[in-house]
Design a protein around this motif. Structure first.
Motif, PDB file in Angstrom:
ATOM      1  N   ALA B  25       0.862  15.898  -5.257  1.00  0.00           N
ATOM      2  CA  ALA B  25       0.629  16.383  -3.897  1.00  0.00           C
ATOM      3  C   ALA B  25       1.829  16.100  -2.999  1.00  0.00           C
ATOM      4  O   ALA B  25       2.234  16.941  -2.195  1.00  0.00           O
ATOM      5  CB  ALA B  25      -0.628  15.734  -3.323  1.00  0.00           C
ATOM      6  N   LEU B  26       2.428  14.904  -3.138  1.00  0.00           N
ATOM      7  CA  LEU B  26       3.583  14.554  -2.305  1.00  0.00           C
ATOM      8  C   LEU B  26       4.723  15.547  -2.529  1.00  0.00           C
ATOM      9  O   LEU B  26       5.385  15.967  -1.590  1.00  0.00           O
ATOM     10  CB  LEU B  26       4.047  13.127  -2.612  1.00  0.00           C
ATOM     11  N   GLY B  27       4.938  15.922  -3.791  1.00  0.00           N
ATOM     12  CA  GLY B  27       5.988  16.880  -4.106  1.00  0.00           C
ATOM     13  C   GLY B  27       5.715  18.228  -3.441  1.00  0.00           C
ATOM     14  O   GLY B  27       6.595  18.821  -2.817  1.00  0.00           O
ATOM     15  N   ARG B  28       4.471  18.683  -3.540  1.00  0.00           N
ATOM     16  CA  ARG B  28       4.114  19.976  -2.925  1.00  0.00           C
ATOM     17  C   ARG B  28       4.245  19.928  -1.414  1.00  0.00           C
ATOM     18  O   ARG B  28       4.492  20.940  -0.768  1.00  0.00           O
ATOM     19  CB  ARG B  28       2.671  20.352  -3.310  1.00  0.00           C
ATOM     20  N   LEU B  29       4.080  18.733  -0.819  1.00  0.00           N
ATOM     21  CA  LEU B  29       4.164  18.596   0.636  1.00  0.00           C
ATOM     22  C   LEU B  29       5.593  18.433   1.122  1.00  0.00           C
ATOM     23  O   LEU B  29       5.833  18.216   2.304  1.00  0.00           O
ATOM     24  CB  LEU B  29       3.323  17.395   1.093  1.00  0.00           C
ATOM     25  N   GLY B  30       6.545  18.476   0.207  1.00  0.00           N
ATOM     26  CA  GLY B  30       7.933  18.479   0.626  1.00  0.00           C
ATOM     27  C   GLY B  30       8.618  17.121   0.607  1.00  0.00           C
ATOM     28  O   GLY B  30       9.717  16.969   1.140  1.00  0.00           O
ATOM     29  N   LEU B  31       7.975  16.121   0.012  1.00  0.00           N
ATOM     30  CA  LEU B  31       8.640  14.825  -0.125  1.00  0.00           C
ATOM     31  C   LEU B  31       9.270  14.777  -1.512  1.00  0.00           C
ATOM     32  O   LEU B  31       8.568  14.729  -2.525  1.00  0.00           O
ATOM     33  CB  LEU B  31       7.634  13.685   0.049  1.00  0.00           C
ATOM     34  N   ASN B  32      10.587  14.801  -1.550  1.00  0.00           N
ATOM     35  CA  ASN B  32      11.271  14.918  -2.835  1.00  0.00           C
ATOM     36  C   ASN B  32      11.647  13.557  -3.408  1.00  0.00           C
ATOM     37  O   ASN B  32      11.751  12.573  -2.682  1.00  0.00           O
ATOM     38  CB  ASN B  32      12.511  15.779  -2.688  1.00  0.00           C
ATOM     39  N   GLY B  33      11.848  13.527  -4.715  1.00  0.00           N
ATOM     40  CA  GLY B  33      12.376  12.325  -5.351  1.00  0.00           C
ATOM     41  C   GLY B  33      11.338  11.273  -5.661  1.00  0.00           C
ATOM     42  O   GLY B  33      11.691  10.153  -6.002  1.00  0.00           O
ATOM     43  N   VAL B  34      10.056  11.612  -5.556  1.00  0.00           N
ATOM     44  CA  VAL B  34       9.020  10.628  -5.869  1.00  0.00           C
ATOM     45  C   VAL B  34       8.946  10.462  -7.386  1.00  0.00           C
ATOM     46  O   VAL B  34       8.694  11.422  -8.107  1.00  0.00           O
ATOM     47  CB  VAL B  34       7.644  11.056  -5.316  1.00  0.00           C
ATOM     48  N   THR B  35       9.218   9.255  -7.872  1.00  0.00           N
ATOM     49  CA  THR B  35       9.263   9.044  -9.322  1.00  0.00           C
ATOM     50  C   THR B  35       7.962   8.484  -9.871  1.00  0.00           C
ATOM     51  O   THR B  35       7.671   8.625 -11.050  1.00  0.00           O
ATOM     52  CB  THR B  35      10.407   8.086  -9.706  1.00  0.00           C
ATOM     53  N   ASN B  36       7.191   7.821  -9.019  1.00  0.00           N
ATOM     54  CA  ASN B  36       5.957   7.210  -9.507  1.00  0.00           C
ATOM     55  C   ASN B  36       5.052   6.856  -8.329  1.00  0.00           C
ATOM     56  O   ASN B  36       5.531   6.449  -7.281  1.00  0.00           O
ATOM     57  CB  ASN B  36       6.289   5.936 -10.309  1.00  0.00           C
ATOM     58  N   VAL B  37       3.752   7.038  -8.524  1.00  0.00           N
ATOM     59  CA  VAL B  37       2.777   6.585  -7.524  1.00  0.00           C
ATOM     60  C   VAL B  37       1.662   5.852  -8.252  1.00  0.00           C
ATOM     61  O   VAL B  37       1.172   6.330  -9.280  1.00  0.00           O
ATOM     62  CB  VAL B  37       2.171   7.781  -6.734  1.00  0.00           C
ATOM     63  N   ARG B  38       1.307   4.676  -7.760  1.00  0.00           N
ATOM     64  CA  ARG B  38       0.153   3.954  -8.312  1.00  0.00           C
ATOM     65  C   ARG B  38      -0.826   3.732  -7.175  1.00  0.00           C
ATOM     66  O   ARG B  38      -0.433   3.379  -6.071  1.00  0.00           O
ATOM     67  CB  ARG B  38       0.582   2.583  -8.860  1.00  0.00           C
ATOM     68  N   GLN B  39      -2.100   3.939  -7.468  1.00  0.00           N
ATOM     69  CA  GLN B  39      -3.103   3.652  -6.451  1.00  0.00           C
ATOM     70  C   GLN B  39      -3.882   2.410  -6.836  1.00  0.00           C
ATOM     71  O   GLN B  39      -4.302   2.250  -7.982  1.00  0.00           O
ATOM     72  CB  GLN B  39      -4.057   4.841  -6.284  1.00  0.00           C
ATOM     73  N   GLY B  40      -4.053   1.519  -5.887  1.00  0.00           N
ATOM     74  CA  GLY B  40      -4.787   0.299  -6.161  1.00  0.00           C
ATOM     75  C   GLY B  40      -5.797  -0.013  -5.082  1.00  0.00           C
ATOM     76  O   GLY B  40      -6.012   0.785  -4.173  1.00  0.00           O
ATOM     77  N   LYS B  41      -6.415  -1.183  -5.221  1.00  0.00           N
ATOM     78  CA  LYS B  41      -7.393  -1.641  -4.240  1.00  0.00           C
ATOM     79  C   LYS B  41      -6.846  -2.861  -3.527  1.00  0.00           C
ATOM     80  O   LYS B  41      -5.993  -3.573  -4.045  1.00  0.00           O
ATOM     81  CB  LYS B  41      -8.679  -2.069  -4.950  1.00  0.00           C
ATOM     82  N   GLN B  42      -7.344  -3.096  -2.350  1.00  0.00           N
ATOM     83  CA  GLN B  42      -6.921  -4.272  -1.608  1.00  0.00           C
ATOM     84  C   GLN B  42      -8.146  -4.926  -0.963  1.00  0.00           C
ATOM     85  O   GLN B  42      -8.982  -4.241  -0.379  1.00  0.00           O
ATOM     86  CB  GLN B  42      -5.935  -3.858  -0.522  1.00  0.00           C
ATOM     87  N   PHE B  43      -8.248  -6.233  -1.118  1.00  0.00           N
ATOM     88  CA  PHE B  43      -9.324  -6.975  -0.476  1.00  0.00           C
ATOM     89  C   PHE B  43      -8.704  -7.925   0.537  1.00  0.00           C
ATOM     90  O   PHE B  43      -7.787  -8.683   0.203  1.00  0.00           O
ATOM     91  CB  PHE B  43     -10.115  -7.798  -1.502  1.00  0.00           C
ATOM     92  N   VAL B  44      -9.187  -7.888   1.765  1.00  0.00           N
ATOM     93  CA  VAL B  44      -8.725  -8.804   2.804  1.00  0.00           C
ATOM     94  C   VAL B  44      -9.877  -9.751   3.098  1.00  0.00           C
ATOM     95  O   VAL B  44     -10.936  -9.328   3.561  1.00  0.00           O
ATOM     96  CB  VAL B  44      -8.319  -8.045   4.078  1.00  0.00           C
ATOM     97  N   ILE B  45      -9.674 -11.034   2.779  1.00  0.00           N
ATOM     98  CA  ILE B  45     -10.750 -12.025   2.866  1.00  0.00           C
ATOM     99  C   ILE B  45     -10.395 -13.046   3.937  1.00  0.00           C
ATOM    100  O   ILE B  45      -9.377 -13.731   3.834  1.00  0.00           O
ATOM    101  CB  ILE B  45     -10.934 -12.730   1.492  1.00  0.00           C
ATOM    102  N   ASP B  46     -11.217 -13.138   4.970  1.00  0.00           N
ATOM    103  CA  ASP B  46     -11.004 -14.136   6.022  1.00  0.00           C
ATOM    104  C   ASP B  46     -11.867 -15.356   5.724  1.00  0.00           C
ATOM    105  O   ASP B  46     -13.066 -15.229   5.480  1.00  0.00           O
ATOM    106  CB  ASP B  46     -11.377 -13.569   7.389  1.00  0.00           C
ATOM    107  N   ILE B  47     -11.226 -16.520   5.751  1.00  0.00           N
ATOM    108  CA  ILE B  47     -11.939 -17.758   5.430  1.00  0.00           C
ATOM    109  C   ILE B  47     -11.771 -18.748   6.573  1.00  0.00           C
ATOM    110  O   ILE B  47     -10.668 -18.927   7.099  1.00  0.00           O
ATOM    111  CB  ILE B  47     -11.407 -18.361   4.107  1.00  0.00           C
ATOM    112  N   ASP B  48     -12.886 -19.359   6.943  1.00  0.00           N
ATOM    113  CA  ASP B  48     -12.902 -20.344   8.015  1.00  0.00           C
ATOM    114  C   ASP B  48     -12.194 -21.618   7.573  1.00  0.00           C
ATOM    115  O   ASP B  48     -12.375 -22.057   6.439  1.00  0.00           O
ATOM    116  CB  ASP B  48     -14.360 -20.696   8.340  1.00  0.00           C
ATOM    117  N   GLY B  49     -11.402 -22.206   8.449  1.00  0.00           N
ATOM    118  CA  GLY B  49     -10.780 -23.496   8.160  1.00  0.00           C
ATOM    119  C   GLY B  49      -9.589 -23.374   7.218  1.00  0.00           C
ATOM    120  O   GLY B  49      -9.145 -22.281   6.887  1.00  0.00           O
ATOM    121  N   GLU B  50      -9.084 -24.503   6.808  1.00  0.00           N
ATOM    122  CA  GLU B  50      -7.938 -24.563   5.902  1.00  0.00           C
ATOM    123  C   GLU B  50      -8.374 -24.212   4.485  1.00  0.00           C
ATOM    124  O   GLU B  50      -9.504 -24.479   4.092  1.00  0.00           O
ATOM    125  CB  GLU B  50      -7.353 -25.981   5.886  1.00  0.00           C
ATOM    126  N   LEU B  51      -7.443 -23.650   3.735  1.00  0.00           N
ATOM    127  CA  LEU B  51      -7.724 -23.320   2.351  1.00  0.00           C
ATOM    128  C   LEU B  51      -7.214 -24.468   1.478  1.00  0.00           C
ATOM    129  O   LEU B  51      -6.005 -24.678   1.370  1.00  0.00           O
ATOM    130  CB  LEU B  51      -7.003 -22.010   2.005  1.00  0.00           C
TER     131      LEU B  51
END
Lengths: 82, 82
Positions: B25-51
């Motif tokens: 899709a990025l190539g079709r949208l005109g962004l050239n030179g894209v060699t690789n795309v990986r999709q991942g997940k991200q978890f943001v965990i807020d913890i009370d106090g010191e870890l």
């Protein structure tokens, strides 16, 4: 080569049922004091060559309108030149 | 308060069809030179106090076995004390 990382997260005012489920699970697994969990998506985009201003602008446009849904999500874009 | 960010990505030897679709899709949208795309997940965990060390170890255990699937995914855990 440039590596662009786009983090997509639900806006803070939008309920995040997946994050809420993870939060509940963390508590049951014995990790205490978790106040909030948000789950988001991450795209890691490798681009050949230097990233010029036009490409960066294009990336912001794509990240803000296609990789994320601007109605409910925010994105954060960071570039690592390598 | 501590904020823990867990990034979960498919191991590099595992095919990532979602990432491949985004790359096309990025190539079709005109962004050239894209060699690789990986999709991942991200978890943001807020913890009370010191870890403390025990909580950090618990987090690694949870990130490696529950938030990610160790057969096909790697995780990266970063802590921001605030």
């Amino acid at each position: 080569m440039a590596r662009v990382v786009v983090d997509v997260r639900l806006k803070s005012e939008i309920l995040d049922p997946q994050g809420r489920a993870v939060q509940g699970a963390l508590g049951r697994l014995g990790l205490n004091g978790v106040t909030n969990v948000r789950q988001g998506k991450q795209f890691v985009i490798d681009i050949d060559g230097e990233l010029d201003a036009a490409a960066t602008e294009k990336l912001h446009e794509i990240a803000g309108n296609l990789l994320s849904n601007p109605v409910i999500e925010d994105y954060e874009l960071s570039v690592e030149q390598a």
